[in-house]
Design a protein around this motif. Structure first.
Motif, PDB file in Angstrom:
ATOM      1  N   LEU A   7      73.005  68.099 -38.193  1.00  0.00           N
ATOM      2  CA  LEU A   7      72.790  66.688 -38.495  1.00  0.00           C
ATOM      3  C   LEU A   7      74.154  66.042 -38.707  1.00  0.00           C
ATOM      4  O   LEU A   7      75.051  66.626 -39.311  1.00  0.00           O
ATOM      5  CB  LEU A   7      71.933  66.531 -39.746  1.00  0.00           C
ATOM      6  N   PHE A   8      74.285  64.813 -38.221  1.00  0.00           N
ATOM      7  CA  PHE A   8      75.554  64.102 -38.300  1.00  0.00           C
ATOM      8  C   PHE A   8      75.360  62.840 -39.134  1.00  0.00           C
ATOM      9  O   PHE A   8      74.429  62.063 -38.899  1.00  0.00           O
ATOM     10  CB  PHE A   8      76.064  63.762 -36.902  1.00  0.00           C
ATOM     11  N   VAL A   9      76.236  62.658 -40.117  1.00  0.00           N
ATOM     12  CA  VAL A   9      76.145  61.529 -41.030  1.00  0.00           C
ATOM     13  C   VAL A   9      77.248  60.533 -40.703  1.00  0.00           C
ATOM     14  O   VAL A   9      78.414  60.914 -40.552  1.00  0.00           O
ATOM     15  CB  VAL A   9      76.281  61.997 -42.499  1.00  0.00           C
ATOM     16  N   TYR A  10      76.874  59.268 -40.618  1.00  0.00           N
ATOM     17  CA  TYR A  10      77.851  58.224 -40.290  1.00  0.00           C
ATOM     18  C   TYR A  10      77.862  57.157 -41.381  1.00  0.00           C
ATOM     19  O   TYR A  10      76.824  56.809 -41.946  1.00  0.00           O
ATOM     20  CB  TYR A  10      77.532  57.606 -38.927  1.00  0.00           C
ATOM     21  N   TYR A  11      79.066  56.645 -41.644  1.00  0.00           N
ATOM     22  CA  TYR A  11      79.291  55.708 -42.725  1.00  0.00           C
ATOM     23  C   TYR A  11      79.854  54.396 -42.178  1.00  0.00           C
ATOM     24  O   TYR A  11      80.478  54.366 -41.123  1.00  0.00           O
ATOM     25  CB  TYR A  11      80.287  56.288 -43.735  1.00  0.00           C
ATOM     26  N   CYS A  12      79.643  53.334 -42.937  1.00  0.00           N
ATOM     27  CA  CYS A  12      80.231  52.040 -42.592  1.00  0.00           C
ATOM     28  C   CYS A  12      81.754  52.168 -42.580  1.00  0.00           C
ATOM     29  O   CYS A  12      82.355  52.692 -43.527  1.00  0.00           O
ATOM     30  CB  CYS A  12      79.798  50.987 -43.607  1.00  0.00           C
TER      31      CYS A  12
ATOM     32  N   SER B 188      71.778  61.316 -37.780  1.00  0.00           N
ATOM     33  CA  SER B 188      71.219  61.627 -36.466  1.00  0.00           C
ATOM     34  C   SER B 188      71.504  63.085 -36.121  1.00  0.00           C
ATOM     35  O   SER B 188      72.325  63.738 -36.769  1.00  0.00           O
ATOM     36  CB  SER B 188      71.811  60.709 -35.391  1.00  0.00           C
ATOM     37  N   ASP B 189      70.810  63.578 -35.107  1.00  0.00           N
ATOM     38  CA  ASP B 189      71.032  64.943 -34.653  1.00  0.00           C
ATOM     39  C   ASP B 189      71.930  64.979 -33.425  1.00  0.00           C
ATOM     40  O   ASP B 189      72.053  66.011 -32.776  1.00  0.00           O
ATOM     41  CB  ASP B 189      69.692  65.628 -34.351  1.00  0.00           C
ATOM     42  N   THR B 190      72.548  63.843 -33.109  1.00  0.00           N
ATOM     43  CA  THR B 190      73.495  63.788 -31.999  1.00  0.00           C
ATOM     44  C   THR B 190      74.725  62.996 -32.419  1.00  0.00           C
ATOM     45  O   THR B 190      74.647  62.150 -33.319  1.00  0.00           O
ATOM     46  CB  THR B 190      72.871  63.155 -30.744  1.00  0.00           C
ATOM     47  N   GLN B 191      75.854  63.264 -31.813  1.00  0.00           N
ATOM     48  CA  GLN B 191      77.091  62.589 -32.150  1.00  0.00           C
ATOM     49  C   GLN B 191      77.237  61.283 -31.373  1.00  0.00           C
ATOM     50  O   GLN B 191      76.775  61.168 -30.231  1.00  0.00           O
ATOM     51  CB  GLN B 191      78.279  63.501 -31.840  1.00  0.00           C
ATOM     52  N   LEU B 192      77.895  60.308 -31.990  1.00  0.00           N
ATOM     53  CA  LEU B 192      78.131  59.029 -31.324  1.00  0.00           C
ATOM     54  C   LEU B 192      78.834  59.228 -29.986  1.00  0.00           C
ATOM     55  O   LEU B 192      78.488  58.589 -28.986  1.00  0.00           O
ATOM     56  CB  LEU B 192      78.998  58.118 -32.210  1.00  0.00           C
ATOM     57  N   GLN B 193      79.805  60.135 -29.958  1.00  0.00           N
ATOM     58  CA  GLN B 193      80.605  60.338 -28.753  1.00  0.00           C
ATOM     59  C   GLN B 193      79.778  60.852 -27.581  1.00  0.00           C
ATOM     60  O   GLN B 193      80.194  60.733 -26.422  1.00  0.00           O
ATOM     61  CB  GLN B 193      81.754  61.318 -29.035  1.00  0.00           C
TER      62      GLN B 193
ATOM     63  N   ASP C 264      78.521  45.377 -23.922  1.00  0.00           N
ATOM     64  CA  ASP C 264      79.310  45.288 -25.155  1.00  0.00           C
ATOM     65  C   ASP C 264      79.843  46.634 -25.636  1.00  0.00           C
ATOM     66  O   ASP C 264      80.373  46.730 -26.740  1.00  0.00           O
ATOM     67  CB  ASP C 264      78.479  44.637 -26.267  1.00  0.00           C
ATOM     68  N   LYS C 265      79.673  47.681 -24.810  1.00  0.00           N
ATOM     69  CA  LYS C 265      80.178  49.023 -25.135  1.00  0.00           C
ATOM     70  C   LYS C 265      79.489  49.642 -26.346  1.00  0.00           C
ATOM     71  O   LYS C 265      79.993  50.614 -26.939  1.00  0.00           O
ATOM     72  CB  LYS C 265      81.691  49.011 -25.368  1.00  0.00           C
ATOM     73  N   ALA C 266      78.340  49.103 -26.747  1.00  0.00           N
ATOM     74  CA  ALA C 266      77.612  49.680 -27.878  1.00  0.00           C
ATOM     75  C   ALA C 266      77.065  51.054 -27.505  1.00  0.00           C
ATOM     76  O   ALA C 266      76.683  51.298 -26.349  1.00  0.00           O
ATOM     77  CB  ALA C 266      76.464  48.756 -28.291  1.00  0.00           C
ATOM     78  N   TYR C 267      77.012  51.951 -28.494  1.00  0.00           N
ATOM     79  CA  TYR C 267      76.411  53.260 -28.283  1.00  0.00           C
ATOM     80  C   TYR C 267      74.894  53.121 -28.262  1.00  0.00           C
ATOM     81  O   TYR C 267      74.323  52.372 -29.061  1.00  0.00           O
ATOM     82  CB  TYR C 267      76.815  54.217 -29.399  1.00  0.00           C
TER      83      TYR C 267
ATOM     84  N   ILE D 261      77.171  49.317 -32.829  1.00  0.00           N
ATOM     85  CA  ILE D 261      78.378  48.573 -32.496  1.00  0.00           C
ATOM     86  C   ILE D 261      79.596  49.494 -32.464  1.00  0.00           C
ATOM     87  O   ILE D 261      79.818  50.291 -33.378  1.00  0.00           O
ATOM     88  CB  ILE D 261      78.616  47.439 -33.515  1.00  0.00           C
ATOM     89  N   ASP D 262      80.357  49.378 -31.409  1.00  0.00           N
ATOM     90  CA  ASP D 262      81.562  50.182 -31.252  1.00  0.00           C
ATOM     91  C   ASP D 262      82.544  49.896 -32.393  1.00  0.00           C
ATOM     92  O   ASP D 262      82.881  48.749 -32.659  1.00  0.00           O
ATOM     93  CB  ASP D 262      82.218  49.856 -29.905  1.00  0.00           C
ATOM     94  N   GLY D 263      82.978  50.953 -33.087  1.00  0.00           N
ATOM     95  CA  GLY D 263      83.944  50.797 -34.157  1.00  0.00           C
ATOM     96  C   GLY D 263      83.364  50.489 -35.518  1.00  0.00           C
ATOM     97  O   GLY D 263      84.109  50.377 -36.497  1.00  0.00           O
ATOM     98  N   ALA D 264      82.017  50.357 -35.627  1.00  0.00           N
ATOM     99  CA  ALA D 264      81.409  49.987 -36.905  1.00  0.00           C
ATOM    100  C   ALA D 264      81.218  51.178 -37.835  1.00  0.00           C
ATOM    101  O   ALA D 264      81.211  51.017 -39.056  1.00  0.00           O
ATOM    102  CB  ALA D 264      80.064  49.300 -36.668  1.00  0.00           C
TER     103      ALA D 264
END
Length: 232
Positions: A23-28, A38-43, A51-54, A114-117
């Motif tokens: 599991l992957f945790v993402y922060y502001c 999520s169970d997948t990485q942004l990359q 807009d290059k959003a993931y 959003i890219d970079g968020a």
């Protein structure tokens, strides 16, 4: 150095492939509040061309969100095309972090991030170490633009908030006849250590919003000076 954090998850947080999945945790990126598990990485997610959003596919991957609803907007995408976005923001600082196409979050097939968020690490809690918020931006010609929300007829001139969307400034003068604008410029000059000739005030999106254009300072320098002056 990033803080080391420990997270505990129940079996409900397990991905579809089984409880042993990562599991992957993402922060502001701005305030370090937890936003996504999520169970997948942004990359590894595909990205939109517009807009290059993931693109997070909820049919294939876990999407556990910790957000607040931020309203609906309509965007023009090419000739005769209109895109509907239901936006979502960080609970901590209200930074716009993701959106969806459907009104009901549970029925949304995709979440667009959003890219970079977001960041996979927690930044230091010292505000000076955080990224410069979007309301303070470097623009052409080496200038800095600051989005300001003005509160007139206050007891005193003060900066009361710096968040993702704007810098809130209270002034004692009434908005009528431009008195509040004059006081705002004089006050911001004292805060930033600038002459009036180094600043230009422009009208924003409504009566209370202004755009302050600044010379001879970087966005980071402006951000740090505003943080030092905040009086909630």
């Amino acid at each position: 150095m990033p803080k080391r954090t420990t997270h505990t998850y129940s079996s409900e947080d397990a991905a579809k492939e089984g409880p042993e999945s990562d599991l992957f945790v993402y922060y502001c990126k701005l305030c370090s509040s937890h936003v996504l598990i999520s169970d997948t990485q942004l990359q590894k997610m595909p990205r939109r061309k517009t807009d290059k959003a993931y693109v997070l596919d909820k049919q294939k991957h876990l999407a556990r969100l910790n957000i607040k609803e931020s309203g609906k907007i309509l965007l023009k995408r090419g000739e005769g095309k209109v895109e509907k976005q239901f936006r979502m923001a960080c609970k901590g600082c209200e930074l716009f972090v993701c959106y969806r196409s459907e009104e009901d979050l549970d029925n949304a097939s995709f979440i667009y991030i959003i890219d970079g968020a977001l960041s996979s690490v927690v930044t230091e809690t010292n505000p000076q170490d955080a990224p410069v918020p979007p309301c303070i931006s470097q623009i052409d010609g080496g200038l800095v633009q600051v989005a300001i929300e003005v509160e007139d007829r206050a007891q005193r001139s003060a900066i009361t908030r710096v968040n993702a969307d704007d810098v809130r400034v209270s002034v004692a003068a009434p908005a009528a006849r431009g008195e509040a604008n004059s006081e705002l410029l004089e006050f911001m000059g004292k805060v930033l250590g600038l002459r009036l000739s180094q600043m230009t005030l422009q009208r924003g999106w409504n009566n209370k919003s202004k755009l302050l254009i600044i010379e001879d300072l970087s966005a980071r320098e402006v951000y740090e000076k505003l943080l030092e002056a905040v009086q909630p």
